[in-house]
Design a protein around this motif. Structure first.
Motif, PDB file in Angstrom:
ATOM      1  N   LEU A 244       0.813  -1.219   0.000  1.00 57.88           N
ATOM      2  CA  LEU A 244       0.000   0.000   0.000  1.00 57.88           C
ATOM      3  C   LEU A 244       0.843   1.265   0.000  1.00 57.88           C
ATOM      4  O   LEU A 244       0.546   2.230  -0.718  1.00 57.88           O
ATOM      5  CB  LEU A 244      -0.926   0.003   1.225  1.00 57.88           C
ATOM      6  N   SER A 245       1.898   1.289   0.795  1.00 59.40           N
ATOM      7  CA  SER A 245       2.730   2.482   0.897  1.00 59.40           C
ATOM      8  C   SER A 245       3.360   2.837  -0.448  1.00 59.40           C
ATOM      9  O   SER A 245       3.270   3.976  -0.910  1.00 59.40           O
ATOM     10  CB  SER A 245       3.831   2.276   1.943  1.00 59.40           C
ATOM     11  N   THR A 248       0.647   3.813  -3.054  1.00 59.59           N
ATOM     12  CA  THR A 248       0.086   5.135  -2.763  1.00 59.59           C
ATOM     13  C   THR A 248       1.054   6.241  -3.161  1.00 59.59           C
ATOM     14  O   THR A 248       0.656   7.262  -3.731  1.00 59.59           O
ATOM     15  CB  THR A 248      -0.257   5.257  -1.268  1.00 59.59           C
ATOM     16  N   ASN A 249       2.325   6.040  -2.848  1.00 58.95           N
ATOM     17  CA  ASN A 249       3.330   7.034  -3.240  1.00 58.95           C
ATOM     18  C   ASN A 249       3.359   7.226  -4.752  1.00 58.95           C
ATOM     19  O   ASN A 249       3.405   8.359  -5.256  1.00 58.95           O
ATOM     20  CB  ASN A 249       4.712   6.607  -2.748  1.00 58.95           C
ATOM     21  N   LEU A 251       0.992   6.578  -6.960  1.00 56.88           N
ATOM     22  CA  LEU A 251      -0.241   7.205  -7.444  1.00 56.88           C
ATOM     23  C   LEU A 251      -0.281   8.692  -7.090  1.00 56.88           C
ATOM     24  O   LEU A 251      -0.749   9.516  -7.883  1.00 56.88           O
ATOM     25  CB  LEU A 251      -1.459   6.487  -6.845  1.00 56.88           C
ATOM     26  N   THR A 252       0.218   9.028  -5.916  1.00 53.24           N
ATOM     27  CA  THR A 252       0.218  10.435  -5.488  1.00 53.24           C
ATOM     28  C   THR A 252       1.103  11.283  -6.390  1.00 53.24           C
ATOM     29  O   THR A 252       0.722  12.377  -6.823  1.00 53.24           O
ATOM     30  CB  THR A 252       0.702  10.553  -4.028  1.00 53.24           C
ATOM     31  N   ASN A 544       3.277  15.108   3.949  1.00 55.52           N
ATOM     32  CA  ASN A 544       2.584  14.121   3.128  1.00 55.52           C
ATOM     33  C   ASN A 544       1.076  14.260   3.291  1.00 55.52           C
ATOM     34  O   ASN A 544       0.599  14.696   4.351  1.00 55.52           O
ATOM     35  CB  ASN A 544       2.960  12.698   3.559  1.00 55.52           C
ATOM     36  N   ILE A 547      -3.302  10.202   3.873  1.00 57.14           N
ATOM     37  CA  ILE A 547      -3.453   8.831   3.394  1.00 57.14           C
ATOM     38  C   ILE A 547      -2.105   8.160   3.171  1.00 57.14           C
ATOM     39  O   ILE A 547      -1.951   6.954   3.370  1.00 57.14           O
ATOM     40  CB  ILE A 547      -4.298   8.796   2.089  1.00 57.14           C
ATOM     41  N   VAL A 548      -1.096   8.955   2.785  1.00 56.74           N
ATOM     42  CA  VAL A 548       0.243   8.402   2.566  1.00 56.74           C
ATOM     43  C   VAL A 548       0.828   7.907   3.879  1.00 56.74           C
ATOM     44  O   VAL A 548       1.363   6.791   3.963  1.00 56.74           O
ATOM     45  CB  VAL A 548       1.164   9.457   1.924  1.00 56.74           C
ATOM     46  N   PHE A 551      -1.221   4.736   5.139  1.00 52.38           N
ATOM     47  CA  PHE A 551      -0.934   3.503   4.411  1.00 52.38           C
ATOM     48  C   PHE A 551       0.497   3.016   4.657  1.00 52.38           C
ATOM     49  O   PHE A 551       0.761   1.816   4.574  1.00 52.38           O
ATOM     50  CB  PHE A 551      -1.176   3.704   2.914  1.00 52.38           C
ATOM     51  N   SER A 555       0.984  -0.787   6.000  1.00 47.13           N
ATOM     52  CA  SER A 555       1.877  -1.752   5.357  1.00 47.13           C
ATOM     53  C   SER A 555       2.887  -2.312   6.347  1.00 47.13           C
ATOM     54  O   SER A 555       3.153  -3.523   6.363  1.00 47.13           O
ATOM     55  CB  SER A 555       2.615  -1.096   4.174  1.00 47.13           C
TER      56      SER A 555
END
Length: 583
Positions: A244-245, A248-249, A251-252, A544, A547-548, A551, A555
């Motif tokens: 997830l981490s 997410t990074n 996608l961000t 950040n 959500i970052v 997640f 993780s």
């Protein structure tokens, strides 16, 4: 007791004692990869600066129990490049945390040693699960150690490649057991793939590509396809949670398209026989263009060809697969035709060499023919000698190297000269403790994509820390970072529109720490811009998205829970077997 009896006792230990063999792995990995921890200075090569800077930045957060930022404020010219967001770090985060209070040299080589040690112990047991004897498993671990040169910081000697050596066998084992009733292999499949993704994106994608062919083979061969589909879905869900981490990074940061990876001529990155031979005659750290593992590949090819008639059918298939991949990465494959396709993102076809090596090692570990004691002794001796040669070559080269210029503190940006320095100089503890060292170079592939050579103020002016005040350049600016805040101190007061040399990403939060009412905007340079009253100091706080951070810890906790569950299961299984054996 005679020498013969002593040797026989050692042989019995090697053949029947896991504890003894793990101790041997611990001892030899310490001698082969742990000794550099004692160094007071170090050589550095190609990507070494990149990873030293990453570790320095990540450590600054983890030692305070904080989530590392997506952007790097403590390294890479302190301009907020999104390297943490695009280059996964979750897999090494625990090692960085454990060593965060070490000096940089000790920290870097301790991380390397712990990575190799834990991976080697894991492989020892994985190879046994694949059908290897304890002695063959130990020999396979020894062979893999000879592929790793902790001093040659080339693209084929990094954590991403090491994750292939240590996770690819586990993934292969897990896929082969999906047809069984044992659901624990669903977890290990998820964990092996996630670990590779959380270490190096490209290595993970290539691993998934190769593993997909094996998965299709197992799926078609299975008599219970619905079970495999169910396990695959569960494994993917667990994989996503563990990753997830990293996901997410990515996608961000993807909201701001970054420039593509630097591409090279694919046809120039192939592997041929001449390079393989040259690799064997060129073990020193200068052999970056011809990595030593090319020679290791040639040796394994010769071994498999020489014993071809004595190998089983399964090993024949494995070797033919390895040969096919070698033909693909050779100059005989039309790589030039793929130069302008997405395939060029692999940068050089030789990236497949570590996969070929680990496939051959799996073949060696699983064929009973290689239980031959003479072969095992020869393989272990050659592996150790080759690995030791990396240390001796590094030591001899250091004698002739001058130290990195002591006037480093007078530089604000040294990118143009860094290549010459890193190829021929030594770094000391003091060099690596100096925060300015980590701002000497930036990486253009990690900045917003709309920044290019046609926009004349962009990358160069940002890296040189040039502030634009109402479109006028101000160069006498002191830039320094404190925790998650970048400080810009001016000699004279500035007011009006101020365009700061700090890249702005839409997925990251920016605020003015000492002027909370000031509104952050994005400038033409794709940097942080604001309107301010007269001031000599502007402090930009970077955080950040929530959500970052969330997640990241999800993780981490997921990994901890799964590791505890697997270790508990193994201990219970071991204890139950011991009780059964005693009765």
């Amino acid at each position: 007791m005679s020498i013969v009896n002593i040797l026989n006792e050692f042989r019995k230990k090697f053949m029947f004692s896991d504890f003894f063999n793990v101790c041997v792995i611990l001892l030899f990995s310490g001698l082969l990869f742990g000794l550099p921890i004692l160094q007071t200075n170090m050589t550095w090569r190609t990507d070494a600066y990149f990873h030293l800077s990453r570790v320095f930045d990540i450590s600054s957060y983890l030692r305070e129990f904080k989530t590392p930022l997506i952007v790097n404020l403590h390294s890479f010219t302190d301009v907020g490049q999104a390297i943490n967001g695009m280059y996964p770090f979750l897999s090494i985060a625990p090692l960085v945390f454990i060593t965060s209070h070490f000096s940089p040299i000790h920290q870097y080589f301790t991380i390397n040693w712990l990575f190799i040690l834990s991976g080697s112990i894991l492989n020892y047991f994985v190879f046994q699960k694949m059908g290897a004897s304890k002695l063959r498993a130990l020999t396979a671990v020894s062979l893999i150690s000879s592929f790793i040169n902790v001093f040659a910081f080339s693209s084929l000697s990094l954590h991403g490649v090491w994750s292939i050596y240590f996770m690819f066998p586990l993934a292969v084992l897990s896929i082969s057991r999906l047809k069984n009733n044992n659901w624990w292999y669903v977890l290990t499949l998820s964990m092996s793939l996630s670990f590779m993704l959380n270490t190096h994106l490209l290595s993970a994608l290539l691993s998934a590509l190769l593993l997909s062919f094996y998965y299709v083979y197992i799926f078609l061969k299975s008599e219970n396809k619905p079970k495999i589909i169910t396990k695959t879905v569960v494994s993917l869900i667990i994989f996503v949670i563990l990753s997830l981490s990293t996901l997410t990074n990515l996608l961000t940061i993807s909201k701001d398209s970054l420039t593509s990876l630097e591409t090279f001529q694919l046809s120039a990155g192939t592997v041929n026989i001449e390079q393989m031979i040259h690799s064997l005659t060129n073990p020193p750290i200068f052999g970056i263009s011809v990595p030593s593992l090319f020679g290791s590949l040639l040796i394994l090819d010769i071994v498999f060809l020489f014993f071809w008639k004595r190998l089983n059918k399964k090993t024949h298939i494995i070797f033919l697969l390895a040969l096919t991949l070698q033909i693909i990465v050779s100059p005989y494959f039309p790589w030039a035709l793929l130069q302008k396709t997405p395939v060029s993102t692999i940068q050089f076809p030789s990236r497949f060499v570590p996969f070929i090596l680990i496939i051959l090692v799996i073949g060696l570990a699983t064929d009973k023919f290689f239980d031959n004691m003479k072969f095992i002794i020869a393989a272990n001796v050659i592996s150790c000698l080759l690995t030791i040669s990396f240390q001796t070559s590094n030591a001899s080269a250091k004698i002739h190297f001058p130290f990195f210029p002591p006037q480093i503190s007078s530089y604000d940006h040294l990118e143009s000269n860094l290549l010459n320095y890193r190829e021929h100089t030594l770094l000391t503890k003091d060099d690596l403790k100096n925060s300015i060292f980590y701002r000497l170079k930036s990486y253009p592939e990690y900045i917003p994509k709309n920044v290019n050579s046609r926009d004349n103020l962009y990358s160069g002016s940002v890296n040189d820390h040039i502030v634009l005040n109402d479109k006028k350049e101000i160069s006498n600016v002191s830039v320094y970072t404190t925790e998650d805040t970048v400080n810009y101190a001016f000699k004279d007061e500035v007011f009006g529109n101020v365009d700061l040399p700090l890249w702005k990403y839409s997925g990251v939060n920016y605020s003015v720490f000492n002027h909370p009412d000031a509104r952050i905007k994005i400038s033409k340079r794709h940097t942080v811009s604001l309107n301010t009253q007269k001031t000599k100091l502007i402090q930009i706080k970077v955080t950040n998205p929530r959500i970052v951070n969330t997640f990241f810890w999800i993780s981490i906790y997921a990994w901890v829970i799964l590791l505890i569950a697997i270790l508990t299961k193994l201990i219970y299984f071991k204890t139950a077997n011991l009780k059964k054996y005693r009765h």
